[in-house]
Write a protein that holds these residues in place. Structure first.
Motif, PDB file in Angstrom:
ATOM      1  N   LEU A   1     -11.642   8.772 -13.589  1.00 27.95           N
ATOM      2  CA  LEU A   1     -11.569   7.982 -12.357  1.00 27.95           C
ATOM      3  C   LEU A   1     -12.416   6.723 -12.449  1.00 27.95           C
ATOM      4  N   ASP A   2     -13.566   6.796 -13.118  1.00 27.81           N
ATOM      5  CA  ASP A   2     -14.429   5.619 -13.213  1.00 27.81           C
ATOM      6  C   ASP A   2     -13.713   4.447 -13.880  1.00 27.81           C
ATOM      7  N   TYR A   3     -12.889   4.738 -14.878  1.00 31.39           N
ATOM      8  CA  TYR A   3     -12.136   3.679 -15.553  1.00 31.39           C
ATOM      9  C   TYR A   3     -11.319   2.887 -14.538  1.00 31.39           C
ATOM     10  N   TRP A   4     -10.691   3.583 -13.611  1.00 28.45           N
ATOM     11  CA  TRP A   4      -9.793   2.938 -12.656  1.00 28.45           C
ATOM     12  C   TRP A   4     -10.540   2.353 -11.465  1.00 28.45           C
ATOM     13  N   THR A   5     -11.550   3.035 -10.971  1.00 20.68           N
ATOM     14  CA  THR A   5     -12.293   2.474  -9.832  1.00 20.68           C
ATOM     15  C   THR A   5     -13.096   1.247 -10.264  1.00 20.68           C
ATOM     16  N   ASP A   6     -13.631   1.258 -11.495  1.00 24.30           N
ATOM     17  CA  ASP A   6     -14.325   0.063 -11.990  1.00 24.30           C
ATOM     18  C   ASP A   6     -13.348  -1.100 -12.133  1.00 24.30           C
TER      19      ASP A   6
ATOM     20  N   LEU B   1     -11.069  -6.340 -10.261  1.00 26.00           N
ATOM     21  CA  LEU B   1      -9.931  -7.163  -9.846  1.00 26.00           C
ATOM     22  C   LEU B   1     -10.119  -7.712  -8.442  1.00 26.00           C
ATOM     23  N   GLU B   2     -10.722  -6.932  -7.568  1.00 23.03           N
ATOM     24  CA  GLU B   2     -10.969  -7.452  -6.219  1.00 23.03           C
ATOM     25  C   GLU B   2     -12.024  -8.564  -6.260  1.00 23.03           C
ATOM     26  N   ARG B   3     -12.988  -8.444  -7.141  1.00 13.26           N
ATOM     27  CA  ARG B   3     -13.948  -9.542  -7.319  1.00 13.26           C
ATOM     28  C   ARG B   3     -13.226 -10.810  -7.751  1.00 13.26           C
ATOM     29  N   GLY B   4     -12.189 -10.653  -8.562  1.00 18.25           N
ATOM     30  CA  GLY B   4     -11.416 -11.807  -9.003  1.00 18.25           C
ATOM     31  C   GLY B   4     -10.318 -12.235  -8.044  1.00 18.25           C
ATOM     32  N   LEU B   5     -10.254 -11.619  -6.870  1.00 12.51           N
ATOM     33  CA  LEU B   5      -9.274 -11.967  -5.831  1.00 12.51           C
ATOM     34  C   LEU B   5      -7.830 -11.779  -6.298  1.00 12.51           C
ATOM     35  N   PHE B   6      -7.612 -10.827  -7.216  1.00  9.62           N
ATOM     36  CA  PHE B   6      -6.245 -10.526  -7.627  1.00  9.62           C
ATOM     37  C   PHE B   6      -5.453 -10.000  -6.427  1.00  9.62           C
ATOM     38  N   ASP B   7      -4.180 -10.372  -6.373  1.00 11.43           N
ATOM     39  CA  ASP B   7      -3.329  -9.867  -5.298  1.00 11.43           C
ATOM     40  C   ASP B   7      -3.052  -8.389  -5.477  1.00 11.43           C
ATOM     41  N   GLY B   8      -2.890  -7.967  -6.717  1.00 10.47           N
ATOM     42  CA  GLY B   8      -2.571  -6.558  -6.904  1.00 10.47           C
ATOM     43  C   GLY B   8      -2.824  -6.089  -8.317  1.00 10.47           C
ATOM     44  N   LEU B   9      -2.802  -4.786  -8.467  1.00 16.00           N
ATOM     45  CA  LEU B   9      -2.755  -4.120  -9.759  1.00 16.00           C
ATOM     46  C   LEU B   9      -1.351  -3.542  -9.883  1.00 16.00           C
TER      47      LEU B   9
ATOM     48  N   VAL C   1      -4.009   5.797  -6.855  1.00  9.79           N
ATOM     49  CA  VAL C   1      -4.180   4.854  -5.743  1.00  9.79           C
ATOM     50  C   VAL C   1      -5.274   5.270  -4.778  1.00  9.79           C
ATOM     51  N   SER C   2      -5.340   6.531  -4.409  1.00 15.03           N
ATOM     52  CA  SER C   2      -6.325   6.948  -3.412  1.00 15.03           C
ATOM     53  C   SER C   2      -7.734   6.588  -3.839  1.00 15.03           C
ATOM     54  N   ALA C   3      -8.072   6.856  -5.104  1.00 16.52           N
ATOM     55  CA  ALA C   3      -9.425   6.559  -5.589  1.00 16.52           C
ATOM     56  C   ALA C   3      -9.687   5.056  -5.586  1.00 16.52           C
ATOM     57  N   MET C   4      -8.725   4.260  -6.049  1.00 21.09           N
ATOM     58  CA  MET C   4      -8.937   2.809  -6.109  1.00 21.09           C
ATOM     59  C   MET C   4      -8.953   2.189  -4.716  1.00 21.09           C
ATOM     60  N   ALA C   5      -8.126   2.711  -3.825  1.00 19.37           N
ATOM     61  CA  ALA C   5      -8.117   2.196  -2.457  1.00 19.37           C
ATOM     62  C   ALA C   5      -9.448   2.466  -1.768  1.00 19.37           C
ATOM     63  N   ALA C   6     -10.093   3.564  -2.131  1.00 23.30           N
ATOM     64  CA  ALA C   6     -11.353   3.932  -1.481  1.00 23.30           C
ATOM     65  C   ALA C   6     -12.492   2.985  -1.842  1.00 23.30           C
ATOM     66  N   VAL C   7     -12.396   2.295  -2.980  1.00 19.95           N
ATOM     67  CA  VAL C   7     -13.494   1.413  -3.401  1.00 19.95           C
ATOM     68  C   VAL C   7     -13.134  -0.057  -3.240  1.00 19.95           C
ATOM     69  N   THR C   8     -11.985  -0.354  -2.636  1.00 18.90           N
ATOM     70  CA  THR C   8     -11.573  -1.733  -2.393  1.00 18.90           C
ATOM     71  C   THR C   8     -11.083  -1.872  -0.955  1.00 18.90           C
ATOM     72  N   ARG C   9     -10.933  -3.117  -0.531  1.00 19.07           N
ATOM     73  CA  ARG C   9     -10.455  -3.367   0.828  1.00 19.07           C
ATOM     74  C   ARG C   9      -9.173  -4.189   0.858  1.00 19.07           C
ATOM     75  N   HIS C  10      -8.941  -4.988  -0.181  1.00 15.62           N
ATOM     76  CA  HIS C  10      -7.825  -5.928  -0.154  1.00 15.62           C
ATOM     77  C   HIS C  10      -6.828  -5.755  -1.297  1.00 15.62           C
TER      78      HIS C  10
ATOM     79  N   LEU D   1       0.575   7.202   0.681  1.00  6.77           N
ATOM     80  CA  LEU D   1      -0.252   6.200   0.013  1.00  6.77           C
ATOM     81  C   LEU D   1      -0.396   4.940   0.855  1.00  6.77           C
ATOM     82  N   ASP D   2       0.642   4.575   1.595  1.00  2.22           N
ATOM     83  CA  ASP D   2       0.537   3.400   2.463  1.00  2.22           C
ATOM     84  C   ASP D   2      -0.468   3.656   3.575  1.00  2.22           C
ATOM     85  N   HIS D   3      -0.487   4.881   4.113  1.00  2.00           N
ATOM     86  CA  HIS D   3      -1.507   5.234   5.109  1.00  2.00           C
ATOM     87  C   HIS D   3      -2.905   5.162   4.497  1.00  2.00           C
ATOM     88  N   LEU D   4      -3.097   5.825   3.351  1.00  2.00           N
ATOM     89  CA  LEU D   4      -4.433   5.942   2.778  1.00  2.00           C
ATOM     90  C   LEU D   4      -4.976   4.600   2.289  1.00  2.00           C
ATOM     91  N   SER D   5      -4.103   3.682   1.924  1.00  2.00           N
ATOM     92  CA  SER D   5      -4.544   2.361   1.471  1.00  2.00           C
ATOM     93  C   SER D   5      -4.556   1.337   2.596  1.00  2.00           C
TER      94      SER D   5
END
Length: 463
Positions: A36-41, A46-54, A89-98, A122-126
């Motif tokens: 999970l750390d690989y993906w949450t990191d 990517l959010e620091r870089g203002l990417f629209d998406g993964l 998605v759930s793990a990555m959504a939990a550590v990002t906002r956008h 997933l749409d609810h959780l994100s």
């Protein structure tokens, strides 16, 4: 105002994705994809870089065309092993906002009733940050693994996809009205029975009778991505896709492909500019031009051209290992990816040429240079072709994404071609600068919508 670049990171829940062989680089961490750390990191980066998406690719089946075996596929980890993309998605959504999440799922092997629930969940959780990359599959190895003798014929797969989308629209858009959920504790009514409809679909491919299992999610239908470039694939995209992913090698052909996408949307009665077109691209950047070319040479040392050609063999259905280095490759129309086989048809190819093209392990356009040079090349591709953005591949991970964020993003921002902050709202609202999270009115999916009605006066009652 000049168009700003939209940007997705292009990745896959595996070791080798597009640029093969680079997992052997001493700084690459892709073998940690199981954590999970690989993906949450990565999501935080990517959010620091203002990417629209993964944008997370996926494949069902294995690449067994090259040499009629899995030998190269397994040795070089060519998208094998590969884990489920949706579970990330759930793990990555939990550590990002956008950050948005474009998720690939093969409809040929997904029951629409259950898949609709996964999308809504997933749409609810994100909080509305999910997109679906619609694919129909092209590997006979997948068909055999799923109990079929072979893949359905190419255009027939799109016939099935059209009906699949009808079922999803009925479930996601039509089953629950926006005003169905009232959560009235005093009257002990969570959802109004008169505002929830049973879906009844009896088609050629699917028979569904039942209620969607989820209450309406922020976007209802996720943002719809699609990557088909055949005539039938373009017709499908014109009807359904909100974002289209293409593979380009030179600008004139890419411009023609973008124009075809927009024409298909217009032919379907939609605003042609409402479809966002992304191209896959690889970037190798360093502080100076000399350092960038040195880094490129370093990466080439670890990349596997043969693994790239083995991947391409399954994309075309042609076993390139059967050909001598300079023997012309015979073209035969097959049932795999038509845009890939068309590339072979349009030019004289040999295995040597394919190995040269796949020197970095993949065949996407590769930009090499200092931050200013890369920024100008990206802007040139956008302005000269009508593209809206890019799916940025990884080479050595995570350093290739880190370098892009630290070096290229500021240059694009200085030129006014990349956002300096996220807009609020769902993924759809962000991508289309809209204030509405649902499918637009000219999209065929919106016609299935269960529209709100005024709540009955007095006590709520069962219909």
């Amino acid at each position: 105002m000049a168009k700003q670049i939209l940007l997705n990171a292009f990745n896959m829940n595996c070791i080798g994705h597009i640029n093969h062989g680079l997992w052997t680089h001493p700084r690459d961490t892709s073998t940690q994809y199981k954590t999970l750390d690989y993906w949450t990191d990565l999501a935080r980066l990517l959010e620091r870089g203002l990417f629209d998406g993964l944008f997370i690719a996926d494949i069902i089946g294995t690449y067994d065309v090259y040499g009629q075996s899995l030998d190269v596929t397994l040795k070089e980890s060519i998208q094998l092993p590969v884990n489920d993309p949706l579970l990330l998605v759930s793990a990555m959504a939990a550590v990002t906002r956008h950050l948005g999440f474009g998720l690939t799922a093969n409809l040929t092997y997904e029951a629409p009733y259950l898949f609709a629930r996964r999308l809504s969940t997933l749409d609810h959780l994100s909080n509305g940050r999910v997109g679906w990359n619609i694919v129909t599959g092209y590997l006979d190895s997948a068909a055999r693994a799923m109990g079929l003798e072979q893949q359905p014929e190419h255009d027939r797969r799109y016939d099935q996809a059209d009906e699949y989308l009808q079922v999803l629209y009925k479930l996601l858009e039509g089953s629950w009205a926006d005003d169905a959920v009232v959560a009235d504790r005093a009257q002990r009514v969570y959802a109004r029975p008169d505002r929830v409809r049973k879906v009844e679909h009896h088609g050629e491919f699917y028979k569904v009778e039942g209620y969607h299992l989820c209450e309406p999610s922020p976007q209802r239908t996720p943002v719809l991505f699609q990557a088909g470039s055949s005539a039938r694939g373009l017709a499908f995209a014109g009807n359904h896709a909100e974002c289209v992913f293409i593979s380009g090698q030179e600008k004139a052909a890419t411009r023609a492909q973008v124009d075809k996408v927009r024409a298909a949307a217009q032919a379907a009665g939609r605003d042609p500019q409402a479809v966002k077109v992304f191209m896959g691209i690889t970037v190798i950047v360093a502080a100076t031009e000399d350092q960038a070319h040195a880094l490129h040479a370093e990466y080439l040392h670890y990349a596997s051209a043969e693994a790239g050609v083995a991947h391409f063999a399954s994309s075309t259905g042609i076993d390139f290992s059967r050909y001598e280095l300079d023997e012309p490759i015979g073209f035969a129309k097959g049932n795999a990816i038509q845009s890939a086989t068309r590339q072979l048809q349009d030019s004289a190819w040999t295995r040597r040429r394919l190995l040269e093209q796949h020197a970095l392990g993949g065949r996407y356009v590769t930009l090499v240079g200092d931050p200013g040079q890369v920024a100008e090349q990206l802007i040139g591709w956008l302005d000269d072709t009508g593209l809206d953005g890019f799916n940025l591949t990884r080479t050595v991970t995570p350093e290739s994404f880190e370098a892009f964020i630290d070096l290229v993003v500021p240059e694009l921002q200085r030129r006014g071609r990349y956002k300096t902050g996220y807009a609020e709202g769902t993924l759809r609202e962000k991508l289309f600068a809209s204030d509405h999270p649902h499918l637009p009115a000219d999209h065929p999916g919106s016609s299935y919508r269960n529209t709100p009605t005024p709540a009955p006066t007095g006590a709520l009652h069962h219909a």
